[in-house]
Design an enzyme around this catalytic site. Structure first.
Site, PDB file in Angstrom:
ATOM      1  N   ASP A 127      16.627  43.303  16.787  1.00 51.69           N
ATOM      2  CA  ASP A 127      17.592  42.218  16.988  1.00 51.69           C
ATOM      3  C   ASP A 127      17.062  40.864  16.532  1.00 51.69           C
ATOM      4  OD1 ASP A 127      19.633  43.800  18.095  1.00 51.69           O
ATOM      5  OD2 ASP A 127      18.592  43.856  20.009  1.00 51.69           O
ATOM      6  N   HIS A 150       9.995  45.695  23.583  1.00 57.10           N
ATOM      7  CA  HIS A 150      10.751  46.946  23.460  1.00 57.10           C
ATOM      8  C   HIS A 150      10.151  47.967  24.403  1.00 57.10           C
ATOM      9  CE1 HIS A 150      12.740  50.397  21.613  1.00 57.10           C
ATOM     10  NE2 HIS A 150      13.567  49.513  21.086  1.00 57.10           N
TER      11      HIS A 150
HETATM   12  N1  ACO Z   1      10.146  37.751  26.606  1.00 59.14           N
HETATM   13  C1  ACO Z   1       9.229  37.435  27.524  1.00 59.14           C
HETATM   14  N2  ACO Z   1       8.600  38.345  28.298  1.00 59.14           N
HETATM   15  C2  ACO Z   1       8.934  39.620  28.136  1.00 59.14           C
HETATM   16  C3  ACO Z   1       9.897  40.026  27.195  1.00 59.14           C
HETATM   17  C4  ACO Z   1      10.500  39.030  26.399  1.00 59.14           C
HETATM   18  N3  ACO Z   1      11.415  39.351  25.490  1.00 59.14           N
HETATM   19  N4  ACO Z   1      10.036  41.355  27.243  1.00 59.14           N
HETATM   20  C5  ACO Z   1       9.198  41.786  28.195  1.00 59.14           C
HETATM   21  N5  ACO Z   1       8.532  40.739  28.723  1.00 59.14           N
HETATM   22  C6  ACO Z   1       7.519  40.797  29.762  1.00 59.14           C
HETATM   23  C7  ACO Z   1       8.135  40.981  31.134  1.00 59.14           C
HETATM   24  O1  ACO Z   1       8.423  39.748  31.756  1.00 59.14           O
HETATM   25  C8  ACO Z   1       7.068  41.753  31.847  1.00 59.14           C
HETATM   26  O2  ACO Z   1       6.069  40.859  32.215  1.00 59.14           O
HETATM   27  P1  ACO Z   1       5.222  41.058  33.580  1.00 59.14           P
HETATM   28  O3  ACO Z   1       4.520  42.380  33.411  1.00 59.14           O
HETATM   29  O4  ACO Z   1       4.314  39.883  33.592  1.00 59.14           O
HETATM   30  O5  ACO Z   1       6.236  41.074  34.676  1.00 59.14           O
HETATM   31  C9  ACO Z   1       6.481  42.643  30.768  1.00 59.14           C
HETATM   32  O6  ACO Z   1       6.730  41.972  29.540  1.00 59.14           O
HETATM   33  C10 ACO Z   1       7.095  44.031  30.707  1.00 59.14           C
HETATM   34  O7  ACO Z   1       8.506  43.868  30.700  1.00 59.14           O
HETATM   35  P2  ACO Z   1       9.515  44.983  31.188  1.00 59.14           P
HETATM   36  O8  ACO Z   1      10.848  44.374  31.372  1.00 59.14           O
HETATM   37  O9  ACO Z   1       8.924  45.759  32.318  1.00 59.14           O
HETATM   38  O10 ACO Z   1       9.466  45.957  29.959  1.00 59.14           O
HETATM   39  P3  ACO Z   1      10.633  46.904  29.524  1.00 59.14           P
HETATM   40  O11 ACO Z   1      10.019  48.040  28.840  1.00 59.14           O
HETATM   41  O12 ACO Z   1      11.552  47.215  30.634  1.00 59.14           O
HETATM   42  O13 ACO Z   1      11.368  45.897  28.519  1.00 59.14           O
HETATM   43  C11 ACO Z   1      13.039  45.108  27.159  1.00 59.14           C
HETATM   44  C12 ACO Z   1      12.049  46.236  27.408  1.00 59.14           C
HETATM   45  C13 ACO Z   1      14.136  45.164  28.218  1.00 59.14           C
HETATM   46  C14 ACO Z   1      13.644  45.324  25.783  1.00 59.14           C
HETATM   47  C15 ACO Z   1      12.319  43.733  27.230  1.00 59.14           C
HETATM   48  O14 ACO Z   1      11.264  43.672  26.304  1.00 59.14           O
HETATM   49  C16 ACO Z   1      13.283  42.584  27.022  1.00 59.14           C
HETATM   50  O15 ACO Z   1      13.935  42.137  27.971  1.00 59.14           O
HETATM   51  N6  ACO Z   1      13.398  42.069  25.758  1.00 59.14           N
HETATM   52  C17 ACO Z   1      14.366  41.054  25.453  1.00 59.14           C
HETATM   53  C18 ACO Z   1      15.728  41.695  25.227  1.00 59.14           C
HETATM   54  C19 ACO Z   1      15.815  42.401  23.903  1.00 59.14           C
HETATM   55  O16 ACO Z   1      15.380  41.914  22.879  1.00 59.14           O
HETATM   56  N7  ACO Z   1      16.465  43.566  23.936  1.00 59.14           N
HETATM   57  C20 ACO Z   1      16.694  44.359  22.723  1.00 59.14           C
HETATM   58  C21 ACO Z   1      15.803  45.561  22.722  1.00 59.14           C
HETATM   59  S1  ACO Z   1      16.031  46.460  21.207  1.00 59.14           S
HETATM   60  C22 ACO Z   1      17.530  47.160  21.413  1.00 59.14           C
HETATM   61  O17 ACO Z   1      17.966  47.476  22.490  1.00 59.14           O
HETATM   62  C23 ACO Z   1      18.326  47.325  20.236  1.00 59.14           C
END
Ligand code: ACO
Length: 381
Positions: free
Chosen positions: A317, A263
């Site tokens: 979620d 998140h």
């Molecule tokens: N699975 C695996 N790795 C992940 C995940 C995940 N779900 N989420 C983040 N990471 C990793 C990224 O690959 C990144 O790794 P790196 O630093 O080695 O490149 C690091 O964690 C940071 O990720 P970002 O995308 O920069 O973090 P951000 O704050 O943008 O991400 C997000 C937030 C988009 C929600 C992300 O965690 C994600 O894609 N989660 C899965 C989708 C999801 O569940 N969305 C619902 C969110 S809640 C809502 O909207 C109701």
């Protein structure tokens, strides 16, 4: 500011774009508070209708005010003839989030006062959409199943009425309670992507219906509200508990993300996921679909182990997928149901925005070419 001095806040991370009295999140501590009320307290004691009132007024209603709001919502539940016609026309052609977006736009088209941005008019529009969106989602599902639309029932609350309209059967007390809590948990969440989309649209003094349609389009994506559906599809692809480790190892090795985890704000478990897991345990005792919930808890444990040392935890979620499955809801309706709840928070933010509007118009740092002479088309190489 000159372009040279500018820095780009990618994804607007850490940028505050509004002041709000609606919601506070502490992502380190895992706190979520609606207008001063802790989410655990609201989940234990409140109703979706009461939370909608809270968000629209920043205080809990009196008994009379709550009754008045419930009555206003009941009045707006039935579909308009245009909504019904459009749903019939779209049957088999569009997916549910698109149908919901179109239904909201259609409701705006029929509202002759849609461009009235005064607070009383906006409140009426917010109540209309809050009441109507659930009916649209339920009717969409009935039609695609080849079943007749089920009319709303005045003697049921918002949560129980939705399940009634969806399935044509009155939900058990436990099911109605759990769905009510799920709606409360999804009702509001500060400045997320869909709320921001709504605010950007409203900031041009476009109307509330268009702002909500923008929000629905934004919620749909798998990085936001679309993640709950994706979580269920992952559970299906895993198939059984004994396949979790192999499936997840391969998935993460190929660079794919686990939906329902991570998140932008929470760097610990999302409190909504904690509450949904608790509810899941209650439902799993009676549901024939408990397998998905048990698989989810095992999957969560394995992922926490895989992500050890990184701030990746279950978000709202993650458990909503198996909880909704146990409530007998088809997985492609999970995100529309998110919208059915979030309309309360979106419209509350819009009340704040319209009351103190400023056009949202940021800048982009130009990185393209400069000083290019124009060459007529026949002379270009
Ligand atoms: N699975 C695996 N790795 C992940 C995940 C995940 N779900 N989420 C983040 N990471 C990793 C990224 O690959 C990144 O790794 P790196 O630093 O080695 O490149 C690091 O964690 C940071 O990720 P970002 O995308 O920069 O973090 P951000 O704050 O943008 O991400 C997000 C937030 C988009 C929600 C992300 O965690 C994600 O894609 N989660 C899965 C989708 C999801 O569940 N969305 C619902 C969110 S809640 C809502 O909207 C109701």
């Amino acid at each position: 500011m000159t372009q040279e001095a500018a820095t780009v806040a990618r994804g607007l991370e850490g940028i505050y774009v509004a002041e709000t009295k609606l919601c506070r999140i502490d992502g380190q501590k895992g706190e979520l508070v609606y207008s001063g009320y802790d989410i655990y307290d609201l989940a234990d004691n409140s109703s979706f209708e009461e939370v909608a009132f809270l968000l629209w007024n920043q205080r809990l209603p009196s008994r009379a005010e709550l009754a008045e709001l419930k009555e206003a919502l009941r009045r707006e539940r039935p579909l308009s003839p245009l909504n019904t016609r459009l749903l019939n026309e779209m049957n088999g052609l569009v997916r549910p989030m698109r149908a919901l977006e179109i239904a909201v736009t259609a409701a705006g088209a029929l509202d002759r006062n849609s461009s009235d941005l005064s607070q009383p008019a906006l409140r009426r529009q917010a109540a209309l959409l809050t009441a109507r969106m659930g009916t649209v989602v339920a009717a969409f599902h009935r039609l695609r199943e080849g079943k007749p639309i089920v009319a709303p029932r005045d003697d049921l609350n918002h949560a129980a009425n939705f399940l009634w309209m969806l399935k044509g059967e009155e939900p058990s007390e436990l099911e109605a309670h759990i769905f009510n809590v799920a709606l409360i948990l999804h009702a509001e969440h500060e400045m997320n992507a869909s709320t921001f989309a709504a605010i950007v649209t409203a900031s041009t003094q476009s109307d509330l219906y268009s702002a909500i349609a923008s929000a629905i389009g934004t919620l749909k994506g798998p990085l936001h509200g679309g993640a709950n559906d994706a979580v269920f599809r992952t559970l299906q692809a895993i198939g059984s508990e004994d396949n979790i480790e192999k499936y997840i190892d391969e998935m993460l090795a190929s660079g794919e993300r686990m939906m329902g985890f991570g998140h932008r704000v929470y760097k610990t478990t999302d409190p909504r996921a904690i509450i949904l897991e608790r509810l899941g345990h209650q439902l799993a005792e009676v549901s024939p679909e408990a397998k998905w919930f048990h698989m989810s808890t095992k999957l969560r444990d394995y992922l926490l182990q895989k992500f050890e040392g990184r701030p990746l935890y279950p978000n709202v979620d993650f458990f909503s997928a198996s909880v909704y499955k146990m409530l007998g809801i088809p997985n492609d309706l999970y995100t529309p149901i998110f919208a059915v709840a979030r309309i309360a928070g979106w419209s509350a933010h819009l009340l704040e925005q319209y009351a103190d509007n400023r056009l949202v118009r940021p800048n982009a740092l130009y990185e393209g070419a400069d000083n290019r002479p124009y060459v007529p088309v026949d002379e270009r190489g």
